[in-house]
Design a protein around this motif. Structure first.
Motif, PDB file in Angstrom:
ATOM      1  N   GLY A  10      -2.338   6.079  -4.792  1.00 10.90           N
ATOM      2  CA  GLY A  10      -3.446   6.947  -5.147  1.00 10.90           C
ATOM      3  C   GLY A  10      -3.141   7.833  -6.349  1.00 10.90           C
ATOM      4  N   ASN A  11      -1.934   8.384  -6.378  1.00 12.03           N
ATOM      5  CA  ASN A  11      -1.502   9.216  -7.506  1.00 12.03           C
ATOM      6  C   ASN A  11      -0.753   8.412  -8.566  1.00 12.03           C
ATOM      7  OD1 ASN A  11      -2.580  11.551  -6.380  1.00 12.03           O
ATOM      8  ND2 ASN A  11      -0.685  12.061  -5.294  1.00 12.03           N
ATOM      9  N   ASN A  12      -0.509   7.109  -8.295  1.00 13.83           N
ATOM     10  CA  ASN A  12       0.190   6.211  -9.210  1.00 13.83           C
ATOM     11  C   ASN A  12       1.554   6.767  -9.606  1.00 13.83           C
ATOM     12  OD1 ASN A  12       0.373   3.772 -10.653  1.00 13.83           O
ATOM     13  ND2 ASN A  12      -0.388   4.701 -12.533  1.00 13.83           N
ATOM     14  N   ARG A  13       2.326   7.139  -8.588  1.00 15.30           N
ATOM     15  CA  ARG A  13       3.640   7.721  -8.863  1.00 15.30           C
ATOM     16  C   ARG A  13       4.482   7.726  -7.593  1.00 15.30           C
ATOM     17  NH1 ARG A  13       1.851  14.140  -9.413  1.00 15.30           N
ATOM     18  NH2 ARG A  13       1.607  14.522  -7.159  1.00 15.30           N
TER      19      ARG A  13
ATOM     20  N   SER B 169       5.904   7.963 -13.105  1.00 13.76           N
ATOM     21  CA  SER B 169       6.446   6.725 -12.534  1.00 13.76           C
ATOM     22  C   SER B 169       5.311   5.791 -12.149  1.00 13.76           C
ATOM     23  CB  SER B 169       7.316   7.032 -11.312  1.00 13.76           C
ATOM     24  OG  SER B 169       6.649   7.906 -10.414  1.00 13.76           O
ATOM     25  N   PRO B 170       4.561   5.253 -13.125  1.00 17.16           N
ATOM     26  CA  PRO B 170       3.416   4.392 -12.805  1.00 17.16           C
ATOM     27  C   PRO B 170       3.818   3.197 -11.945  1.00 17.16           C
ATOM     28  CG  PRO B 170       4.054   4.169 -15.117  1.00 17.16           C
ATOM     29  CD  PRO B 170       4.798   5.342 -14.577  1.00 17.16           C
ATOM     30  N   LEU B 171       2.979   2.913 -10.950  1.00 15.68           N
ATOM     31  CA  LEU B 171       3.278   1.862  -9.984  1.00 15.68           C
ATOM     32  C   LEU B 171       2.465   0.599 -10.226  1.00 15.68           C
ATOM     33  CD1 LEU B 171       3.352   4.096  -6.781  1.00 15.68           C
ATOM     34  CD2 LEU B 171       5.241   3.531  -8.329  1.00 15.68           C
TER      35      LEU B 171
ATOM     36  N   GLY C 182       0.828  -1.201   0.000  1.00 13.60           N
ATOM     37  CA  GLY C 182       0.000   0.000   0.000  1.00 13.60           C
ATOM     38  C   GLY C 182       0.857   1.243   0.000  1.00 13.60           C
ATOM     39  N   THR C 183       0.216   2.396  -0.081  1.00 14.45           N
ATOM     40  CA  THR C 183       0.933   3.669  -0.054  1.00 14.45           C
ATOM     41  C   THR C 183       1.742   3.790   1.232  1.00 14.45           C
ATOM     42  OG1 THR C 183      -0.717   4.780  -1.434  1.00 14.45           O
ATOM     43  CG2 THR C 183       0.637   6.168  -0.013  1.00 14.45           C
TER      44      THR C 183
END
Length: 209
Positions: free
Chosen positions: A181-184, A147-149, A55-56
């Motif tokens: 959440g921000n995919n980065r 930087s997609p996760l 998770g984040t």
């Protein structure tokens, strides 16, 4: 190479060569605040440690524990858990049958029982998002980059534990937010005289079969 063994894939890219080692996954598993290597990693240089949080979370204060020839694990201050693998440009004898490859000086380059890893991307250019006061006499400065996760990549944490130079001789502490959440990724530093430029590269990789 002038002699020995060489494999190429369908795209004519060398995937195995008897003169050059590959990035080999030495251990993998789950972590929570870190993990212990069992057995210890015997490389002279620290193994490269890659993590993928569940998770984040914020990655900070990374330490590769042990010393040359006896790396025993890694730790950092991070909430939550995730998956990890550690890798080095050195194989170890694992398979009971298959293929094993040495270089000209007797160093083991490849063992068919040991999976390899592949670097997937490196971020070198960052966008400055601004700074804010922490209320404790220091400043927080923030950056991000595309930087997609959601690609399955793992991020290397070896250099996340280092300090970052400021505009003077003072250093700032580095943190990296893995933000689903921000995919980065969102690195930031906290210090007293921060620069608006950020040059720390962030490296991604993933195991390959």
């Amino acid at each position: 190479m002038s002699f020995g063994l060489e494999f190429k894939n369908v795209n004519d890219v060398v995937t195995l060569d008897s003169e050059f080692s590959r990035l080999v996954v030495l251990q993998s598993g789950r972590y929570s605040g870190g993990a212990t290597f069992s057995p210890a990693i015997t490389t002279q240089e620290p193994p490269l440690v890659f993590v993928r949080p569940d998770g984040t979370t914020t990655l900070q204060y990374t330490t590769i524990n042990g010393g040359p020839g006896n790396w025993t694990g890694f730790s950092f201050l991070s909430s939550g858990a995730g998956s990890y693998f550690c890798a080095a440009f050195k194989s170890r004898e694992v398979a009971t049958y298959g293929l094993r490859l040495w270089n000209g000086s007797g160093g083991l380059l490849f063992d068919s029982g040991t999976p390899c890893a592949q670097f997937t991307r490196t971020i070198r250019a960052w966008t400055y998002l601004g700074s804010s006061n922490t209320g404790q006499g220091t400043t927080r400065s923030n950056w991000t980059a595309y930087s997609p996760l959601d690609t399955g990549d793992f991020v290397m944490i070896n250099n996340i534990g280092m300090d970052v130079g400021g505009n003077s001789t003072r250093a700032a502490k580095l943190y990296v937010v893995w933000n689903y959440g921000n995919n980065r990724l969102e690195p930031y530093i906290i210090g007293v005289n921060n620069s608006v430029s950020f040059y720390i590269p962030i490296v991604f990789a993933k195991p390959i079969s």
